[in-house]
Design a protein around this motif. Structure first.
Motif, PDB file in Angstrom:
ATOM      1  N   ASP A 446       2.084 -15.299 -36.435  1.00 18.47           N
ATOM      2  CA  ASP A 446       2.019 -16.587 -35.742  1.00 18.47           C
ATOM      3  C   ASP A 446       3.244 -16.700 -34.838  1.00 18.47           C
ATOM      4  O   ASP A 446       3.962 -15.713 -34.629  1.00 18.47           O
ATOM      5  CB  ASP A 446       1.920 -17.737 -36.745  1.00 18.47           C
ATOM      6  CG  ASP A 446       3.082 -17.756 -37.737  1.00 18.47           C
ATOM      7  OD1 ASP A 446       4.191 -17.274 -37.379  1.00 18.47           O
ATOM      8  OD2 ASP A 446       2.902 -18.251 -38.863  1.00 18.47           O
ATOM      9  N   ASN A 447       3.515 -17.891 -34.309  1.00 18.72           N
ATOM     10  CA  ASN A 447       4.613 -18.036 -33.352  1.00 18.72           C
ATOM     11  C   ASN A 447       5.885 -18.611 -33.969  1.00 18.72           C
ATOM     12  O   ASN A 447       6.792 -19.025 -33.250  1.00 18.72           O
ATOM     13  CB  ASN A 447       4.171 -18.920 -32.180  1.00 18.72           C
ATOM     14  CG  ASN A 447       3.863 -20.352 -32.625  1.00 18.72           C
ATOM     15  OD1 ASN A 447       3.727 -20.629 -33.821  1.00 18.72           O
ATOM     16  ND2 ASN A 447       3.740 -21.263 -31.647  1.00 18.72           N
ATOM     17  N   PRO A 487       3.408 -12.319 -31.958  1.00 18.28           N
ATOM     18  CA  PRO A 487       2.563 -13.495 -31.701  1.00 18.28           C
ATOM     19  C   PRO A 487       1.742 -13.379 -30.418  1.00 18.28           C
ATOM     20  O   PRO A 487       1.095 -14.352 -30.013  1.00 18.28           O
ATOM     21  CB  PRO A 487       3.600 -14.613 -31.568  1.00 18.28           C
ATOM     22  CG  PRO A 487       4.775 -13.936 -30.944  1.00 18.28           C
ATOM     23  CD  PRO A 487       4.789 -12.524 -31.478  1.00 18.28           C
ATOM     24  N   PRO A 490      -2.985 -13.943 -30.236  1.00 22.04           N
ATOM     25  CA  PRO A 490      -3.596 -14.900 -31.168  1.00 22.04           C
ATOM     26  C   PRO A 490      -5.116 -14.846 -31.073  1.00 22.04           C
ATOM     27  O   PRO A 490      -5.671 -14.411 -30.050  1.00 22.04           O
ATOM     28  CB  PRO A 490      -3.059 -16.245 -30.680  1.00 22.04           C
ATOM     29  CG  PRO A 490      -2.792 -16.034 -29.224  1.00 22.04           C
ATOM     30  CD  PRO A 490      -2.322 -14.617 -29.106  1.00 22.04           C
ATOM     31  N   CYS A 494      -7.016 -20.348 -31.199  1.00 26.86           N
ATOM     32  CA  CYS A 494      -5.757 -20.647 -31.890  1.00 26.86           C
ATOM     33  C   CYS A 494      -4.560 -20.157 -31.071  1.00 26.86           C
ATOM     34  O   CYS A 494      -3.524 -19.773 -31.618  1.00 26.86           O
ATOM     35  CB  CYS A 494      -5.743 -20.012 -33.276  1.00 26.86           C
ATOM     36  SG  CYS A 494      -6.878 -20.799 -34.451  1.00 26.86           S
ATOM     37  N   ASN A 497      -1.328 -21.902 -31.841  1.00 30.70           N
ATOM     38  CA  ASN A 497      -0.915 -22.005 -33.241  1.00 30.70           C
ATOM     39  C   ASN A 497      -0.788 -23.484 -33.637  1.00 30.70           C
ATOM     40  O   ASN A 497       0.175 -23.915 -34.263  1.00 30.70           O
ATOM     41  CB  ASN A 497       0.424 -21.297 -33.464  1.00 30.70           C
ATOM     42  CG  ASN A 497       0.300 -19.783 -33.406  1.00 30.70           C
ATOM     43  OD1 ASN A 497      -0.020 -19.125 -34.398  1.00 30.70           O
ATOM     44  ND2 ASN A 497       0.529 -19.229 -32.218  1.00 30.70           N
ATOM     45  N   CYS A 502      -4.753 -22.228 -38.039  1.00 30.63           N
ATOM     46  CA  CYS A 502      -4.629 -21.277 -36.931  1.00 30.63           C
ATOM     47  C   CYS A 502      -3.492 -20.290 -37.174  1.00 30.63           C
ATOM     48  O   CYS A 502      -3.628 -19.091 -36.889  1.00 30.63           O
ATOM     49  CB  CYS A 502      -4.399 -22.035 -35.629  1.00 30.63           C
ATOM     50  SG  CYS A 502      -5.932 -22.631 -34.870  1.00 30.63           S
ATOM     51  N   LYS A 503      -2.392 -20.780 -37.694  1.00 35.88           N
ATOM     52  CA  LYS A 503      -1.274 -19.886 -37.982  1.00 35.88           C
ATOM     53  C   LYS A 503      -1.678 -18.837 -39.010  1.00 35.88           C
ATOM     54  O   LYS A 503      -1.307 -17.664 -38.905  1.00 35.88           O
ATOM     55  CB  LYS A 503      -0.072 -20.693 -38.473  1.00 35.88           C
ATOM     56  CG  LYS A 503       0.600 -21.511 -37.381  1.00 35.88           C
ATOM     57  CD  LYS A 503       1.768 -22.307 -37.928  1.00 35.88           C
ATOM     58  CE  LYS A 503       2.416 -23.125 -36.811  1.00 35.88           C
ATOM     59  NZ  LYS A 503       3.550 -23.937 -37.297  1.00 35.88           N
ATOM     60  N   ASN A 506      -3.790 -16.180 -37.376  1.00 33.90           N
ATOM     61  CA  ASN A 506      -3.012 -15.288 -36.507  1.00 33.90           C
ATOM     62  C   ASN A 506      -2.149 -14.302 -37.287  1.00 33.90           C
ATOM     63  O   ASN A 506      -1.741 -13.270 -36.744  1.00 33.90           O
ATOM     64  CB  ASN A 506      -2.147 -16.112 -35.552  1.00 33.90           C
ATOM     65  CG  ASN A 506      -2.963 -16.765 -34.443  1.00 33.90           C
ATOM     66  OD1 ASN A 506      -4.021 -16.266 -34.077  1.00 33.90           O
ATOM     67  ND2 ASN A 506      -2.483 -17.885 -33.919  1.00 33.90           N
TER      68      ASN A 506
END
Length: 516
Positions: A446-447, A487, A490, A494, A497, A502-503, A506
């Motif tokens: 994720d981010n 990241p 994705p 999403c 994020n 969504c996170k 990912n």
């Protein structure tokens, strides 16, 4: 009335005539053509003709137009029972190969006893076990793995598995073609529910449907794949069993009663067949000879038959030891693995396999376990040797992509036991089934956190997955392409994020099949 007596000269003449007649008769009996004719007449009923010790004069084997049975036909010096056969010369019995391309007719022949051994493919066999249950069918040996004999052809614009979504695909249900399609869609995170299945009677009909422009793709046999591509502009072979190496396995099946009364003879049949297969695997000239035999027996062109032999892996004794689980160091696909997986897959698609018995009750290892064949020609097939990965492979478009959510602790990259189990459930079978394709593993995050740190971490996680498959499942090191996306890739929907769900999506690992 006085009796006339033979003169001494007359008696001598009669004796000479008798001796001359006997000499002529013995010479005629030595004539191979006459000998064969006499044997043909005296053993015309192949079903009931038996010699002592439970040996039949002729073993009848049901086959189809396929190159995977060439080992037996080559060793037999033809399709028909004959005295030139090495089965006859080395083991004392004849073998007759009966070509029955109609599926139902072949099963009827097995049921009524006009053939003793019946061909089948272990992937589709779970769908027909229940219908044969009263005959107690037993898988006795493997003849081949399909290696290009089955293929999926697709129209222009269909370049990877995901492009098949919503498209019409012609396939013969509950056949090897169907099995191949099921596996390929699964490798692309899809199922048959994501496409429009057009059911046809056979792979030949699937090819006709494709050439008539009524479907977008079709699962066909070779050489129909090449014929389809040549006649439909812009089409291509999307994938074949050259890469999907361990999905379609041809085996032979016998009734349990027949096995019990002919164990020694079946063991001799298996041994001779394996010798024939080993000789073909190691000699182009022997393959050419076999192609001539197949051309006559199948009424097909010789080049067609030569290609048919090259579109399979003729199973050796070593391959059979692997297939029946007799080699404890083997990590590849066994007959039991494939049978059990396809039993579940077909059942989940609505084709009842509830009556399919367990592999242990459906197979006999005796022919393989009690046969001793030495020498490298009888060894099992080696894994493909992959060249070192280059930059082109890192960016090459994949055939398929499967997303697996592997949970790692924050900042960690080592696999836990749950992660290993998840890999084995969702991807390892695909990796083994498509053994000639490369595997690209892409780690994603994720981010949250520093981008560069996430990229480095995601690459370590992808490498951990590859290391597990290499160390635990003996897969070649050079087979893997490792990427860390962090990241930057994705899932659709999403991209920002925007929430915990969504996170989570990912933080995944993508498994892609890449064809060299």
């Amino acid at each position: 009335m006085a009796r006339r007596r033979l003169t001494p000269f007359s008696k001598i003449l009669i004796v000479v005539l008798i001796i001359g007649g006997l000499y002529f008769l013995l010479n005629k009996l030595r004539d191979p053509a006459v000998k064969d004719k006499i044997e043909e007449v005296t053993s015309s009923d192949n079903t009931d003709a038996k010699t002592k010790d439970g040996y039949k004069d002729v073993i009848n084997v049901g086959v189809v137009t396929w190159g995977g049975y060439a080992g037996g036909q080559y060793f037999n010096e033809g399709f028909k029972a004959n005295t030139a056969s090495r089965f006859y010369k080395d083991y004392g019995f004849k073998v007759n190969f009966e070509v029955i391309d109609d599926f139902d007719a072949s099963r009827d022949a097995f049921k009524n006893g006009s053939i003793d051994l019946m061909w089948a493919t272990i992937d589709a066999f779970p769908t027909e076990v229940e219908g044969l249950s009263q005959y107690q069918p037993q898988v006795v040996f493997q003849a081949d793995w399909s290696r290009g004999g089955d293929a999926i052809v697709a129209r222009r614009g269909i370049n990877k598995v995901s492009d098949l979504r919503g498209k019409k695909i012609a396939v013969a249900p509950m056949t090897p073609s169907h099995s191949f399609l099921i596996w390929l869609l699964e490798a692309g995170d899809m199922s048959t529910k994501d496409v429009k299945i057009v059911e046809v009677p056979s792979a030949i009909d699937a090819a006709d449907a494709f050439k008539s422009n009524t479907v977008d793709a079709a699962v066909v046999w070779s050489p129909d794949d090449a014929d389809c591509v040549s006649k439909v502009a812009g089409s291509k072979v999307l994938e074949s069993t050259k890469n999907a190496t361990h999905i379609i396995a041809d085996v032979f099946v016998a009734k349990k009663e027949f096995i019990e009364t002919h164990k020694d003879q079946l063991k001799d049949l298996y041994e001779g067949w394996m010798i024939g297969a080993s000789e073909l695997n190691n000699s182009e000239s022997n393959k050419r000879k076999a192609a001539k035999i197949l051309a006559e027996g199948l009424s097909q062109p010789e080049d067609f038959c030569f290609d048919a032999i090259n579109n399979v892996r003729l199973a050796t004794h070593g391959d059979n030891q692997n297939f029946f689980g007799l080699n404890t160091s083997y990590n590849g696909v066994t007959g039991e693995d494939l049978y059990n997986k396809m039993k579940v897959k077909y059942n989940n698609l609505g084709y009842s396999t509830a009556g399919a018995k367990s592999w242990r009750l459906l197979s006999t290892k005796d022919l393989v376990s009690k046969t001793s064949l030495s020498g490298s020609s009888h060894n099992s097939e080696k894994q493909k040797e992959f060249t070192a990965v280059d930059e082109n492979l890192a960016t090459k478009e994949s055939l398929s992509s499967k997303k697996v959510s592997i949970s790692f602790r924050t900042g960690e990259f080592r696999l836990g036991e749950n992660a290993k189990q998840l890999i084995d459930l969702q991807f390892t079978p695909i990796a083994k089934a498509f053994a000639n394709a490369r595997i690209r593993i892409e780690g994603n995050t994720d981010n949250v956190g520093n981008r560069n740190s996430n990229i480095a971490l995601s690459k370590k996680r992808a490498q951990s997955v590859a290391d597990y498959l290499i160390n635990e499942h003996n897969m070649p090191v050079n087979r893997f392409i490792i990427l860390g996306n962090g990241p930057d890739k994705p899932v659709t929907g999403c991209e920002r994020n925007q929430n915990a769900d969504c996170k989570s999506k990912n933080r995944r690992t993508d498994f892609e099949l890449v064809v060299d």
